[in-house]
Design a protein around this motif. Structure first.
Motif, PDB file in Angstrom:
ATOM      1  N   PRO A 127       0.521  -1.382   0.032  1.00  0.00           N
ATOM      2  CA  PRO A 127       0.422   0.326  -0.462  1.00  0.00           C
ATOM      3  C   PRO A 127       1.229   1.472  -0.062  1.00  0.00           C
ATOM      4  CG  PRO A 127      -1.037  -1.266   1.924  1.00  0.00           C
ATOM      5  CD  PRO A 127       1.192  -1.628   1.315  1.00  0.00           C
ATOM      6  N   ASN A 130       3.805   3.332   4.473  1.00  0.00           N
ATOM      7  CA  ASN A 130       4.995   3.409   5.381  1.00  0.00           C
ATOM      8  C   ASN A 130       4.150   3.643   7.113  1.00  0.00           C
ATOM      9  OD1 ASN A 130       6.742   3.752   3.571  1.00  0.00           O
ATOM     10  ND2 ASN A 130       6.516   6.211   3.640  1.00  0.00           N
ATOM     11  N   CYS A 131       3.331   2.600   7.397  1.00  0.00           N
ATOM     12  CA  CYS A 131       2.279   2.886   8.215  1.00  0.00           C
ATOM     13  C   CYS A 131       3.409   1.884   9.649  1.00  0.00           C
ATOM     14  CB  CYS A 131       1.307   1.648   8.235  1.00  0.00           C
ATOM     15  SG  CYS A 131       1.305   0.377   8.561  1.00  0.00           S
TER      16      CYS A 131
HETATM   17  S1  SF4 Z   1       5.238  -0.672   6.163  1.00  0.00           S
HETATM   18 FE1  SF4 Z   1       4.508  -2.020   6.220  1.00  0.00          FE
HETATM   19  S2  SF4 Z   1       2.987  -3.433   7.237  1.00  0.00           S
HETATM   20 FE2  SF4 Z   1       2.760  -0.897   6.655  1.00  0.00          FE
HETATM   21  S3  SF4 Z   1       1.976  -0.413   4.199  1.00  0.00           S
HETATM   22 FE3  SF4 Z   1       4.364  -0.534   4.571  1.00  0.00          FE
HETATM   23  S4  SF4 Z   1       4.913  -3.037   3.948  1.00  0.00           S
HETATM   24 FE4  SF4 Z   1       2.470  -3.041   5.352  1.00  0.00          FE
END
Ligand code: SF4
Length: 264
Positions: A127, A130-131
């Motif tokens: 997605p 960067n969560c």
């Molecule tokens: S930071 Fe990690 S958990 Fe969040 S969307 Fe990106 S890959 Fe997935």
């Protein structure tokens, strides 16, 4: 005999290769007395889990409880408790390689190389928010870790559902050394377990779940601390809480628990 001996055996602190190996462990490095590269396609043919890489040219494979990377004229292997154990391993490895060389005319070499997954192709599947719920700093860092086998797709709750599920468990000998892995199919149609902030198996907090995932991947407390940008002492406290909540006494059992609960 292709490889008559070895030299310069030394030990260093082991890093990522210490998966499921409790206690202090070391990585052995040694020079081979002859070029082992003619054997690489044969190792690729006879070993189920060999990775025959192109750059740098090497073959990586599990052998008698250790993980070995064989370059044309040197090798590294881990984990070992000390020099004596490493020397015994090297002796057995050379006997195996020379025996393979003796039998090579009856074998069909396999020249197919292992290619890591392209980081940007993986990144496009994410997605890109960067969560950090995967425990890594960004989606790009997660894609890079996935590409080199240092992370599992299940760590990102938004990664596409797999078409096929398999669980892999460590198999250990009486000395508690990793000798093999056991893969169990979980079915074609089984959806991946729901994951997210609301789900905290065994009452683990989100941070403890992150720590457990990294711990199960073989990271030390210091490596986990670096990854999550918190102090090693805090990680130590998290690990103690994790062990209490899971009812386990060591990192190996915690890793097995994590595999069984689809946290890897
Ligand atoms: S930071 Fe990690 S958990 Fe969040 S969307 Fe990106 S890959 Fe997935």
């Amino acid at each position: 005999m292709l490889i008559p001996g070895y030299s310069d055996l030394s030990l260093a602190r082991a890093g990522a290769m210490t998966h499921f190996h409790p206690g202090p462990s070391r990585c052995a490095r040694f020079r081979l007395a002859a070029d082992a590269s003619p054997l690489f396609p044969y190792l690729n043919a006879v070993l189920d889990h060999a990775l025959y890489r192109e750059k740098p040219e090497c073959v990586q494979f599990p052998f008698e409880g250790a993980f070995c990377t064989l370059y044309p004229e040197e090798a590294v292997a881990a984990p070992f408790a000390g020099l004596q154990e490493a020397a015994a391993f090297v002796g057995r490895l050379l006997r195996f390689l020379n025996d393979l060389h003796r039998r090579r005319s009856s074998l069909r070499p396999v020249y197919r190389r292992f290619r890591p997954l392209p980081v940007f192709d993986l990144y496009k599947l994410l997605p890109q928010s960067n969560c950090r719920r995967c425990g890594l700093q960004s989606c790009l860092a997660f894609a890079a870790a996935l590409s080199r086998g240092g992370a599992s797709p299940g760590q990102c709750p938004d990664f596409a559902a797999p078409l096929y599920c398999q669980a892999v468990y460590p198999v250990r000998d009486r000395q508690n050394r990793l000798v093999s892995t056991l893969a169990i199919d979980l079915g074609h149609d089984q959806p991946p377990p729901e994951r997210g902030p609301a789900e905290t198996p065994a009452g683990l907090t989100r941070r403890e779940t992150q720590v457990l995932r990294l711990l199960a991947g073989g990271a030390t407390n210091v490596e986990i601390a670096e990854e999550l940008a918190i102090s090693p002492n805090t990680i130590k406290i998290h690990v103690t809480h994790i062990f209490d909540k899971l009812g386990v006494g060591d990192r190996t059992r915690a890793a097995v628990w994590a595999a069984r609960h689809h946290l890897l």
